[in-house]
Design a protein around this motif. Structure first.
Motif, PDB file in Angstrom:
ATOM      1  N   ALA A 466       0.830  -1.204   0.000  1.00 25.01           N
ATOM      2  CA  ALA A 466       0.000   0.000   0.000  1.00 25.01           C
ATOM      3  C   ALA A 466       0.863   1.251   0.000  1.00 25.01           C
ATOM      4  CB  ALA A 466      -0.924  -0.010   1.216  1.00 25.01           C
ATOM      5  N   ALA A 467       1.944   1.237   0.786  1.00 20.34           N
ATOM      6  CA  ALA A 467       2.842   2.401   0.833  1.00 20.34           C
ATOM      7  C   ALA A 467       3.518   2.621  -0.519  1.00 20.34           C
ATOM      8  CB  ALA A 467       3.888   2.194   1.928  1.00 20.34           C
ATOM      9  N   LEU A 468       4.047   1.543  -1.100  1.00 17.57           N
ATOM     10  CA  LEU A 468       4.721   1.667  -2.393  1.00 17.57           C
ATOM     11  C   LEU A 468       3.747   2.030  -3.503  1.00 17.57           C
ATOM     12  CD1 LEU A 468       7.137  -1.400  -2.161  1.00 17.57           C
ATOM     13  CD2 LEU A 468       7.691   1.017  -1.797  1.00 17.57           C
ATOM     14  N   GLY A 469       2.528   1.462  -3.439  1.00 18.39           N
ATOM     15  CA  GLY A 469       1.511   1.793  -4.439  1.00 18.39           C
ATOM     16  C   GLY A 469       1.077   3.242  -4.355  1.00 18.39           C
ATOM     17  N   PHE A 470       0.859   3.746  -3.160  1.00 15.07           N
ATOM     18  CA  PHE A 470       0.478   5.146  -2.974  1.00 15.07           C
ATOM     19  C   PHE A 470       1.589   6.064  -3.475  1.00 15.07           C
ATOM     20  CE2 PHE A 470      -0.060   9.099  -0.682  1.00 15.07           C
ATOM     21  CZ  PHE A 470      -1.437   9.284  -0.643  1.00 15.07           C
ATOM     22  N   ASN A 471       2.820   5.678  -3.182  1.00 14.28           N
ATOM     23  CA  ASN A 471       3.966   6.486  -3.601  1.00 14.28           C
ATOM     24  C   ASN A 471       4.053   6.578  -5.127  1.00 14.28           C
ATOM     25  OD1 ASN A 471       6.492   7.799  -2.476  1.00 14.28           O
ATOM     26  ND2 ASN A 471       7.431   6.385  -3.934  1.00 14.28           N
ATOM     27  N   ARG A 472       3.755   5.463  -5.813  1.00 17.12           N
ATOM     28  CA  ARG A 472       3.891   5.418  -7.276  1.00 17.12           C
ATOM     29  C   ARG A 472       2.680   5.981  -8.000  1.00 17.12           C
ATOM     30  NH1 ARG A 472       4.994   6.385 -11.520  1.00 17.12           N
ATOM     31  NH2 ARG A 472       5.814   5.100 -13.225  1.00 17.12           N
ATOM     32  N   PHE A 473       1.499   5.563  -7.599  1.00 16.32           N
ATOM     33  CA  PHE A 473       0.321   5.881  -8.403  1.00 16.32           C
ATOM     34  C   PHE A 473      -0.425   7.134  -7.952  1.00 16.32           C
ATOM     35  CE2 PHE A 473       0.861   1.199  -8.716  1.00 16.32           C
ATOM     36  CZ  PHE A 473       1.185   1.142 -10.068  1.00 16.32           C
ATOM     37  N   VAL A 474      -0.257   7.514  -6.694  1.00 18.56           N
ATOM     38  CA  VAL A 474      -0.917   8.732  -6.223  1.00 18.56           C
ATOM     39  C   VAL A 474       0.040   9.912  -6.252  1.00 18.56           C
ATOM     40  CG1 VAL A 474      -2.103   9.839  -4.288  1.00 18.56           C
ATOM     41  CG2 VAL A 474      -2.513   7.415  -4.781  1.00 18.56           C
ATOM     42  N   LEU A 475       1.265   9.707  -5.772  1.00 17.99           N
ATOM     43  CA  LEU A 475       2.234  10.794  -5.721  1.00 17.99           C
ATOM     44  C   LEU A 475       3.147  10.832  -6.944  1.00 17.99           C
ATOM     45  CD1 LEU A 475       3.302  10.646  -1.947  1.00 17.99           C
ATOM     46  CD2 LEU A 475       1.433  11.939  -3.015  1.00 17.99           C
ATOM     47  N   ARG A 477       5.809   9.020  -7.618  1.00 16.40           N
ATOM     48  CA  ARG A 477       7.231   8.858  -7.290  1.00 16.40           C
ATOM     49  C   ARG A 477       7.608   7.387  -7.407  1.00 16.40           C
ATOM     50  NH1 ARG A 477       8.423  12.727  -2.112  1.00 16.40           N
ATOM     51  NH2 ARG A 477      10.365  11.547  -2.244  1.00 16.40           N
ATOM     52  N   ARG A 478       8.768   7.132  -7.971  1.00 12.17           N
ATOM     53  CA  ARG A 478       9.228   5.756  -8.143  1.00 12.17           C
ATOM     54  C   ARG A 478      10.224   5.413  -7.038  1.00 12.17           C
ATOM     55  NH1 ARG A 478       9.031   2.412 -12.462  1.00 12.17           N
ATOM     56  NH2 ARG A 478       8.408   4.148 -13.816  1.00 12.17           N
ATOM     57  N   ALA A 479       9.867   4.439  -6.199  1.00  8.50           N
ATOM     58  CA  ALA A 479      10.756   4.013  -5.115  1.00  8.50           C
ATOM     59  C   ALA A 479      11.972   3.306  -5.689  1.00  8.50           C
ATOM     60  CB  ALA A 479      10.012   3.088  -4.155  1.00  8.50           C
ATOM     61  N   GLU A 480      13.127   3.558  -5.087  1.00 13.15           N
ATOM     62  CA  GLU A 480      14.364   2.939  -5.528  1.00 13.15           C
ATOM     63  C   GLU A 480      14.798   1.887  -4.500  1.00 13.15           C
ATOM     64  OE1 GLU A 480      17.353   5.862  -6.295  1.00 13.15           O
ATOM     65  OE2 GLU A 480      15.925   7.248  -7.225  1.00 13.15           O
ATOM     66  N   TRP A 481      15.031   0.687  -4.957  1.00 12.19           N
ATOM     67  CA  TRP A 481      15.412  -0.431  -4.096  1.00 12.19           C
ATOM     68  C   TRP A 481      16.852  -0.260  -3.606  1.00 12.19           C
ATOM     69  CZ3 TRP A 481      13.927  -4.370  -1.234  1.00 12.19           C
ATOM     70  CH2 TRP A 481      14.793  -5.433  -0.980  1.00 12.19           C
ATOM     71  N   LEU A 482      17.029  -0.288  -2.292  1.00  9.67           N
ATOM     72  CA  LEU A 482      18.355  -0.184  -1.704  1.00  9.67           C
ATOM     73  C   LEU A 482      18.925  -1.535  -1.302  1.00  9.67           C
ATOM     74  CD1 LEU A 482      17.902   2.898   0.660  1.00  9.67           C
ATOM     75  CD2 LEU A 482      19.115   2.838  -1.520  1.00  9.67           C
ATOM     76  N   GLY A 483      18.045  -2.511  -1.083  1.00  8.16           N
ATOM     77  CA  GLY A 483      18.502  -3.802  -0.604  1.00  8.16           C
ATOM     78  C   GLY A 483      19.107  -3.684   0.780  1.00  8.16           C
ATOM     79  N   LEU A 484      20.247  -4.313   0.971  1.00  6.47           N
ATOM     80  CA  LEU A 484      20.893  -4.320   2.282  1.00  6.47           C
ATOM     81  C   LEU A 484      22.035  -3.318   2.391  1.00  6.47           C
ATOM     82  CD1 LEU A 484      21.057  -8.193   2.875  1.00  6.47           C
ATOM     83  CD2 LEU A 484      19.310  -6.587   3.654  1.00  6.47           C
ATOM     84  N   SER A 485      22.154  -2.426   1.419  1.00  7.41           N
ATOM     85  CA  SER A 485      23.295  -1.514   1.408  1.00  7.41           C
ATOM     86  C   SER A 485      23.312  -0.601   2.633  1.00  7.41           C
ATOM     87  CB  SER A 485      23.279  -0.662   0.135  1.00  7.41           C
ATOM     88  OG  SER A 485      22.075   0.106   0.062  1.00  7.41           O
ATOM     89  N   LEU A 486      22.149  -0.250   3.155  1.00  6.54           N
ATOM     90  CA  LEU A 486      22.090   0.648   4.305  1.00  6.54           C
ATOM     91  C   LEU A 486      22.704   0.021   5.550  1.00  6.54           C
ATOM     92  CD1 LEU A 486      20.966   3.382   5.402  1.00  6.54           C
ATOM     93  CD2 LEU A 486      18.911   2.137   6.055  1.00  6.54           C
ATOM     94  N   PHE A 487      22.671  -1.310   5.628  1.00  8.88           N
ATOM     95  CA  PHE A 487      23.108  -1.994   6.840  1.00  8.88           C
ATOM     96  C   PHE A 487      24.597  -2.347   6.821  1.00  8.88           C
ATOM     97  CE2 PHE A 487      18.687  -3.318   5.854  1.00  8.88           C
ATOM     98  CZ  PHE A 487      18.066  -2.575   6.840  1.00  8.88           C
ATOM     99  N   ARG A 488      25.302  -1.971   5.771  1.00 12.92           N
ATOM    100  CA  ARG A 488      26.702  -2.368   5.644  1.00 12.92           C
ATOM    101  C   ARG A 488      27.631  -1.281   6.162  1.00 12.92           C
ATOM    102  NH1 ARG A 488      25.442  -4.424  -0.371  1.00 12.92           N
ATOM    103  NH2 ARG A 488      24.496  -6.435   0.155  1.00 12.92           N
ATOM    104  N   GLY A 489      27.327  -0.779   7.362  1.00 12.75           N
ATOM    105  CA  GLY A 489      28.197   0.205   7.988  1.00 12.75           C
ATOM    106  C   GLY A 489      29.463  -0.456   8.483  1.00 12.75           C
ATOM    107  N   LYS A 490      30.538   0.311   8.598  1.00  9.70           N
ATOM    108  CA  LYS A 490      31.831  -0.249   9.009  1.00  9.70           C
ATOM    109  C   LYS A 490      32.331   0.454  10.264  1.00  9.70           C
ATOM    110  CE  LYS A 490      33.287  -1.490   4.323  1.00  9.70           C
ATOM    111  NZ  LYS A 490      34.347  -1.317   3.301  1.00  9.70           N
ATOM    112  N   GLY A 491      32.896  -0.339  11.147  1.00 11.44           N
ATOM    113  CA  GLY A 491      33.575   0.229  12.302  1.00 11.44           C
ATOM    114  C   GLY A 491      32.649   0.538  13.449  1.00 11.44           C
TER     115      GLY A 491
END
Length: 497
Positions: A466-475, A477-491
């Motif tokens: 519902a969140a992704l659909g509202f973002n695309r079809f109502v607003l 905006r095209r959501a961009e997939w990040l995958g697990l990149s956000l969680f790969r912090g170092k140190g």
């Protein structure tokens, strides 16, 4: 719903032990925190000045969760199956340690909702989620702790004293810890109390087993001993691989009442050590104390529901220990109540007051005022829980109204980029509405025909869609997939970073 007439337990000696141990915990807590310096900042009041060692992080996490809700409610089901709620908590705690703790420290969060604001392009989602947490605490967690604690103490000290009187006493003590000591005092009290609570709870398990010659099989139906739940049981076995994991991730990783304690360590590594220790307790100690006494109670008394634990304690515990046990039960309630109260005040102060009212110059003063307001509201709600057939089953089912919709906001925010806050709100509103329809509309739930834990998965995934659909079809905006990149912090990330 009563545990039975055990008024003969209450005598002057037992009452003296009860009062003495309660005072001892308070004295030890004061001794530990008296030298702490205070500046009235939000970090000082709500994150213990970022000074909790891993021992106190573990104690605070464990005792915030463990209260009479578990001791009374889970034993009230009188079957071993309920241990899965605690065993599965390991999944949520590991997710907290390896995924969310680094993120909370990277973004220097005081509340989990701050992470949401950083991941979306607006503050509105933070305000909504914070409001849901606050309402849940005021309407569910705080009054449930006071009710179940008051009910248990009433069973030990006699039915002549009204349940509300016990609840009020617990509420006032818990509020005092929050008002005068903040999270630092709450965490220290949790740890000191936890040693006594877990030890005496294990003693109860041993005495219960001894009362039936260590035989809980004879005379007990197989379904009460099985760890494989049938389709009509509280936890059907297949739900361990569907909704159970997501429930645990929400509760242990994105729930302000729990995660606030993990945010209060000086470094990520120190916080993770505390979470690991809490996970070890969750696996090794908690499961037997929340299910074995209930099964023994079934063998001794039959199906007595939430009365099981209190009746068993009255039966097997030596009278000279009843005062000590009552003190530990009271401590369990007080620690849970004060911890949730501190989290509630933190959410209001940081997420609402500073935005809609004005700058907070001293969080101690504001926290004291809001603590009293929240305590009064919780006390007003206590009588409503007297009609519940099972405390723990009621709480788990009601939690679905907010847990999966909130988790959907975290999933979308962490796994995607270019999603508007309004889209996340749309997903949350959808999830609450859908789960509310399932819970409160018998015709709809019968038509769906699945267990509420399974329906939590449906709620979660449709909320994300519902969140992704509202973002695309109502607003548009095209959501961009990040995958697990956000969680790969170092140190190592310092609390001061």
């Amino acid at each position: 719903m009563v545990f039975g007439d055990t008024a003969d337990f209450a005598n002057a000696g037992q009452l003296a032990v009860f009062v003495g141990l309660t005072a001892l915990v308070a004295l030890l807590t004061w001794w530990k925190v008296k030298s702490a310096k205070h500046d009235g900042s939000e970090k000082d009041v709500f994150l213990a000045g970022k000074g909790l060692s891993w021992v106190f992080v573990a104690g605070a996490i464990t005792l915030t969760n463990l209260s009479t809700d578990q001791l009374v409610g889970m034993n009230g089901n009188q079957m071993l199956l309920l241990a899965w709620w605690e065993i599965a908590g390991f999944v949520g705690l590991m997710t907290l340690a390896f995924v969310f703790v680094p993120l909370y420290y990277r973004y220097n969060c005081t509340t989990v909702t701050e992470l949401l604001e950083r991941r979306y392009d607006g503050r509105s989602i933070r305000t909504l989620i914070s409001a849901i947490f606050i309402l849940g605490n005021l309407l569910i967690y705080l009054p449930a702790a006071l009710y179940s604690g008051g009910l248990f103490l009433q069973s030990l000290f006699g039915a002549n004293v009204p349940l509300l009187a016990f609840s009020l006493g617990l509420a006032l003590i818990g509020a005092a810890y929050t008002i005068f000591g903040g999270l630092r005092a709450v965490a220290v009290m949790d740890t000191f109390s936890g040693i006594g609570i877990l030890f005496l709870a294990l003693v109860i398990v041993f005495l219960a087993l001894a009362a039936v010659d260590f035989d809980i099989v004879t005379g007990v139906p197989p379904e009460r001993l099985s760890m494989v739940g049938s389709a009509d049981s509280p936890i059907p076995f297949h739900t361990l691989f569907t909704g159970m994991a997501f429930i645990q991730i929400f509760y242990w990783s994105t729930n302000q009442n729990i995660t606030q304690k993990a945010m209060a360590a000086p470094t990520v590594k120190e916080a993770q050590k505390g979470v690991f220790a809490a996970a070890a307790v969750r696996i090794l100690v908690v499961p037997p104390i929340v299910v074995i006494p209930g099964v023994v109670a079934f063998k001794l008394f039959g199906d007595v529901g939430d009365a099981a634990y209190g009746r068993l304690v009255a039966e097997v515990l030596p009278s000279w220990l009843s005062g000590a046990f009552a003190a530990m039960v009271a401590a369990a309630v007080i620690t849970t109540f004060s911890a949730v109260l501190n989290s509630t005040v933190a959410l209001y102060s940081v997420d609402f007051h500073e935005r809609f009212v004005g700058e907070v110059k001293n969080h101690w003063k504001l926290g004291a005022a809001m603590s009293m307001v929240a305590t009064i509201l919780a006390m007003i709600m206590v009588p409503l829980f007297q009609n519940a057939e099972s405390i723990i089953n009621l709480l788990q089912q009601l939690n679905g109204l907010s847990s999966m919709p909130i988790l959907s906001a975290f999933i979308v925010g962490l796994l995607f980029r270019n999603v508007a806050a309004r889209s996340a709100i749309a997903g949350v509103v959808w999830g609450i509405s859908l789960y509310g329809l399932f819970t409160f509309n018998a015709g709809f739930s019968e038509a769906v025909g699945i267990h509420y834990i399974d329906f939590m998965v449906v709620t979660l995934f449709t909320s994300v869609l519902a969140a992704l659909g509202f973002n695309r079809f109502v607003l548009g905006r095209r959501a961009e997939w990040l995958g697990l990149s956000l969680f790969r912090g170092k140190g190592e990330v310092s609390a001061q970073a």
